[in-house]
Design a protein around this motif. Structure first.
Motif, mmCIF file in Angstrom:
data_model
loop_
_atom_site.group_PDB
_atom_site.id
_atom_site.type_symbol
_atom_site.label_atom_id
_atom_site.label_comp_id
_atom_site.label_asym_id
_atom_site.label_seq_id
_atom_site.Cartn_x
_atom_site.Cartn_y
_atom_site.Cartn_z
ATOM 1 N N ASN A 1 0.820 -1.212 0.000
ATOM 2 C CA ASN A 1 0.000 0.000 0.000
ATOM 3 C C ASN A 1 0.854 1.263 0.000
ATOM 4 O OD1 ASN A 1 -2.254 -1.588 0.093
ATOM 5 N ND2 ASN A 1 -2.600 -1.353 2.291
ATOM 6 N N TYR B 1 0.104 5.029 1.026
ATOM 7 C CA TYR B 1 -0.923 5.811 1.719
ATOM 8 C C TYR B 1 -0.833 7.280 1.305
ATOM 9 C CZ TYR B 1 -1.256 1.595 4.505
ATOM 10 O OH TYR B 1 -1.408 0.287 4.899
ATOM 11 N N TYR C 1 -1.178 8.205 11.134
ATOM 12 C CA TYR C 1 -0.221 7.464 10.302
ATOM 13 C C TYR C 1 1.215 7.849 10.662
ATOM 14 C CZ TYR C 1 -3.678 5.342 7.191
ATOM 15 O OH TYR C 1 -4.688 4.577 6.686
ATOM 16 N N VAL D 1 -5.860 7.779 3.346
ATOM 17 C CA VAL D 1 -5.644 7.580 4.782
ATOM 18 C C VAL D 1 -6.915 7.236 5.545
ATOM 19 C CG1 VAL D 1 -3.547 8.966 4.985
ATOM 20 C CG2 VAL D 1 -5.786 10.093 5.080
ATOM 21 N N ALA E 1 -3.730 -0.527 8.563
ATOM 22 C CA ALA E 1 -2.673 0.482 8.521
ATOM 23 C C ALA E 1 -2.235 0.924 9.907
ATOM 24 C CB ALA E 1 -3.150 1.694 7.720
ATOM 25 N N GLU F 1 -11.589 2.050 -0.312
ATOM 26 C CA GLU F 1 -10.909 2.781 -1.374
ATOM 27 C C GLU F 1 -11.612 2.647 -2.721
ATOM 28 O OE1 GLU F 1 -7.863 5.087 -3.241
ATOM 29 O OE2 GLU F 1 -8.380 4.811 -1.119
ATOM 30 N N VAL G 1 3.093 9.423 4.184
ATOM 31 C CA VAL G 1 1.808 9.764 3.569
ATOM 32 C C VAL G 1 2.052 10.781 2.459
ATOM 33 C CG1 VAL G 1 -0.491 10.735 3.923
ATOM 34 C CG2 VAL G 1 0.583 9.363 5.733
#
Length: 594
Positions: free
Chosen positions: A407, A409, A424, A458, A465, A510, A431
């Motif tokens: 992934n 992010y 995060y 996010v 995550a 997503e 990110v």
């Protein structure tokens, strides 16, 4: 029966006056271009040793006289003999330029001669009722005076010009006296002839000496290593009429087999809502042709600005649009390659410089990758991605050099998703900031080209995550929250996360969100399209622990606490509606008072 088609002058002249050129202003370009060709021919004869009459001060003069109601274009070029006038003026569409090339240069010459069709001179009749020529050939023959009216009736006699060269005198019709305005005429000259290779001087009744109006060595004709950044920027602002510095530029000097030159600029975008219009000015041997010819520019670079000088472009008779052929597509492909080379070169030699302008050029690069697979393959390793900390990384750097799988992010708004971003960061996860409309399509392209790669916003896949320890089956608490917020279909995931600082967040799947965003972007109806939202409840958070205890004890505050927990999650995900905001404030005041 065999024969040759004949053309009657009285019929062809009205066609020339009305339909040969799309704009009347072009007549001045054509007459001055002929003068330029005359100078080029004589200069070339000198280089070939065909004349001893060498000149170090070639020039073209354009004079407008309100008193005489004339425009005169004079040159000190090759001139014409009586035979030349008879062949190339009295006979329509017999090109003296092509005749000269065939006689002295050969088929593959790069002579710099502009004329080809033998029609440009007759554009003078678009604004004139009578045109005169006073000319004397370099070969020493007697001078010639030629005069013709708008019906094509001419007279030719011995002239009185004593020096080599030609005067073309246009006697304007009553309807075209606007061209006697010096400001108007100088503007036309500057537009069409501002970069011709020989000095052009403009004069009128008040300014007899003349004012130089052109730059004979335009920037694109010079060696890039001899040009400073300040000169590139000054040229851009002057020719494009922009007050902002360009973000980046590319100097093209293509040799065989394409043979074209130019400078293309990436303009700086003032804001995300500004529509940048393309302005690529096309020249033909330094003669302006048009600024709206799109065929030579790759589609994804349509917002670029600059100049291209393409002496081999297949133009129509009026030189106002292209006739499509493979050469045009080759020029377009070469420009795309040069843009890719510039991106890669700057990345390799001046990474910091590329980062400074990346926000301005990234849309061009992304759109280019989407539209042209070859372009994507060329620049893929140099594409930068902005992080929420305003730094830049490549995909390789995002994965620390490991295989590009897993992934990536990203956030689409640092403000709206700020709380998620902080979570995060606590997990030491990078990110990226992807806040442009094109990012959605570009991410899909990267996922197609890199198996196992997935871009995840996010607010999606939060449990994975943010380090979920375990999902817990707490049916009683789930049902209580659904009843409290009056949403029976609400998906709830209760899990213990490593970070116990937040009670609950909205998780938006997503793929579902992307589809909804795509429908909105294209004006589609999103009603009835389910958006897979999940309320992720962090059972490690003290507030959730308190809520669960309140539910077990039958506490009267449990219902209000569950509602507040849900609205708190919504606040971090999106803007609340009016009713939601009123309830959020009311519950906050009520709970605080207790």
């Amino acid at each position: 029966m065999k024969g040759e088609i004949s053309v009657q002058t009285q019929h062809i002249f009205p066609v020339i006056k009305r339909w040969l050129y799309s704009e009347k202003d072009i007549f001045l370009r054509e007459i001055v271009s002929n003068a330029c060709d005359a100078v080029t021919k004589h200069k070339r004869l000198g280089d070939l040793g065909k004349t001893d009459d060498i000149c170090d001060s070639y020039r073209i003069d354009v004079n407008v006289s309100k008193e005489n109601k004339t425009i005169t274009v004079s040159d000190n070029g090759i001139g014409m003999s009586r035979e030349d006038v008879d062949n190339f003026i009295n006979k329509i569409a017999l090109s003296g330029a092509l005749d000269f090339i065939n006689k002295y240069e050969g088929e593959n010459s790069d002579s710099g001669i502009i004329g080809h069709f033998g029609l440009g001179f007759y554009s003078a009749f678009m604004v004139s009722d009578t045109v005169e020529i006073k000319t004397k050939s370099f070969d020493g023959s007697e001078s010639v005076h030629w005069s013709c009216n708008a019906d094509g009736e001419f007279e030719m006699e011995t002239g009185d010009r004593e020096t080599r060269g030609t005067d073309v005198i246009l006697h304007l019709t009553d309807e075209e006296f606007a061209y006697l305005d010096s400001v108007k005429l100088k503007g036309i000259l500057t537009k069409y002839c501002g970069f011709m290779p020989y000095e052009i001087y403009f004069s009128d009744d008040e300014n007899k000496d003349g004012e130089k109006i052109n730059d004979t060595t335009p920037l694109w004709q010079r060696n890039p290593s001899d040009i400073t950044d300040e000169e590139y920027i000054e040229f851009y602002k002057k020719t494009m009429g922009d007050y902002l510095d360009p973000s980046m530029w590319i100097h093209i000097n293509a040799d065989y087999p394409l043979n074209f030159k130019g400078i293309l600029y990436f303009p700086k975008q003032k804001n995300d809502y500004e529509t940048l219009e393309s302005k690529v000015m096309l020249y033909y041997n330094q003669v302006f042709v048009a600024d709206n010819i799109k065929e030579v520019i790759p589609e994804f670079l349509m917002n670029m600005k600059g100049v291209l000088d393409c002496p081999e472009l297949p133009l129509n008779v009026s030189r106002s649009y292209l006739q499509t052929n493979t050469y045009v597509s080759k020029v377009s492909n070469h420009i795309a390659k040069k843009v890719a080379d510039k991106i890669n070169g700057t990345f390799n030699t001046n990474r910091e410089g590329l980062e400074k302008i990346w926000d301005d050029v990234c849309v061009y690069v992304q759109f280019g990758c989407l539209r042209d697979r070859k372009f994507y393959d060329r620049v893929n390793g140099s594409v930068l991605y902005k992080t929420v900390d305003d730094t830049y990384v490549t995909l390789d750097e995002y994965f620390d050099g490991a295989e590009k799988k897993g992934n990536v992010y990203y956030a689409s708004s640092k403000e709206l998703q700020g709380y998620y971003i902080d979570l995060y960061k606590k997990q030491n996860k990078k990110v990226l900031l992807m806040d442009k409309v094109i990012d959605v399509q570009f991410n899909s392209l990267l996922e197609q080209q890199n198996e196992g790669l997935k871009f995840v916003r996010v607010d999606a896949d939060l449990a994975d995550a943010l380090g979920a320890k375990n999902s817990e089956d707490k049916t009683t608490l789930c049902e209580f929250i659904k009843n409290a917020v009056d949403k029976k279909e609400l998906n709830i995931n209760i899990t213990s996360l490593e970070d116990d600082s937040f009670p609950a967040l909205i998780n938006i799947k997503e793929d579902s969100r992307r589809f909804s965003d795509m429908m909105k972007m294209y004006g589609g109806d999103t009603m009835g399209i389910p958006t897979e939202e999940t309320l992720v409840v962090n059972s490690a958070n003290p507030l959730v622990i308190r809520l669960e205890k309140a539910v077990e004890d039958g506490d009267d505050n449990a219902n209000d606490l569950a509602k507040y927990l849900y609205l708190l999650a919504l606040v971090s995900s999106r803007t609340l509606s009016g009713e939601e905001m009123k309830e959020f404030i009311s519950l906050g005041v009520k709970l605080l008072s207790k």
